[in-house]
Design a protein around this motif. Sequence first.
Motif, short mmCIF file in Angstrom:
data_model
loop_
_atom_site.label_atom_id
_atom_site.label_comp_id
_atom_site.label_asym_id
_atom_site.label_seq_id
_atom_site.Cartn_x
_atom_site.Cartn_y
_atom_site.Cartn_z
N TYR A 37 25.57 -3.57 1.93
CA TYR A 37 25.63 -2.87 0.65
C TYR A 37 24.88 -1.55 0.72
N ILE A 38 23.69 -1.58 1.29
CA ILE A 38 22.86 -0.38 1.38
C ILE A 38 23.58 0.71 2.18
N TYR A 82 27.87 -8.50 -3.81
CA TYR A 82 26.45 -8.29 -3.54
C TYR A 82 25.66 -8.68 -4.80
N PRO A 83 25.62 -9.98 -5.13
CA PRO A 83 25.10 -10.42 -6.43
C PRO A 83 23.59 -10.26 -6.59
N TYR A 84 23.20 -9.98 -7.85
CA TYR A 84 21.79 -9.97 -8.22
C TYR A 84 21.30 -11.40 -8.45
N ASN A 85 22.16 -12.23 -8.95
CA ASN A 85 21.87 -13.64 -9.24
C ASN A 85 23.13 -14.46 -8.96
N PRO A 86 22.99 -15.76 -8.77
CA PRO A 86 24.19 -16.60 -8.60
C PRO A 86 25.08 -16.49 -9.83
N GLY A 87 26.38 -16.36 -9.62
CA GLY A 87 27.32 -16.26 -10.73
C GLY A 87 27.49 -14.86 -11.28
N HIS A 88 26.93 -13.86 -10.62
CA HIS A 88 27.02 -12.46 -11.06
C HIS A 88 28.48 -12.02 -10.98
#
Length: 189
Positions: A37-38, A82-88
């Motif tokens: 991602y970066i 590239y989720p911040y939290n699960p389920g993003h």
Amino acid sequence: MTEHPDSPYAPDELVRQGGVGVPDAFMRLWTPHRMAYIEGENKPTSSAAGSGCPFCRLPGLADADALIVHRGESAYAVLNLYPYNPGHLMVVPYRHVADYTELTDQEVADVATLTRQAMQAVRAVSGAHGFNIGMNQGDIAGAGIAAHLHQHVVPRWSGDMNFMPVIAGTKVLPQLLTDTRALLAKSWP
């Protein structure tokens, strides 16, 4: 900086590297998957619509391959790669537009409906306590793909900001994205 007896680096090199390599009491938790991602993996090199835009390309794939959870009339819900939290999730209009003001009334209604349904599905599957919902409009506002509008639906739980992201800069995702997609698609209202 004092030279550590086990360090292969000269003191001046340690200063340049900010002390990296100096043995200390900290355990390093590496997240090499975030480097994609970066470094801009899957990020379009142009603002044009078409196959170069991942949000234009995804609807042409099978739902499971694209991580699409649900398709609406003028927008779709897809898991963030590239989720911040699960389920993003992200709610994305099919039409390639950059700004919220460019959406038609139908697209605005569909984005709103899919956002509400995403919240319901995530709550049913994971019992989320709350959500962060929002759009970053333009590069300057932090949009990773500014040319194609998308709204983030990020589930939150009490205590989800534990020591891992705060101290270690690491997220623990307890489930594969394909498994999360299957659960959410099955629970979509």
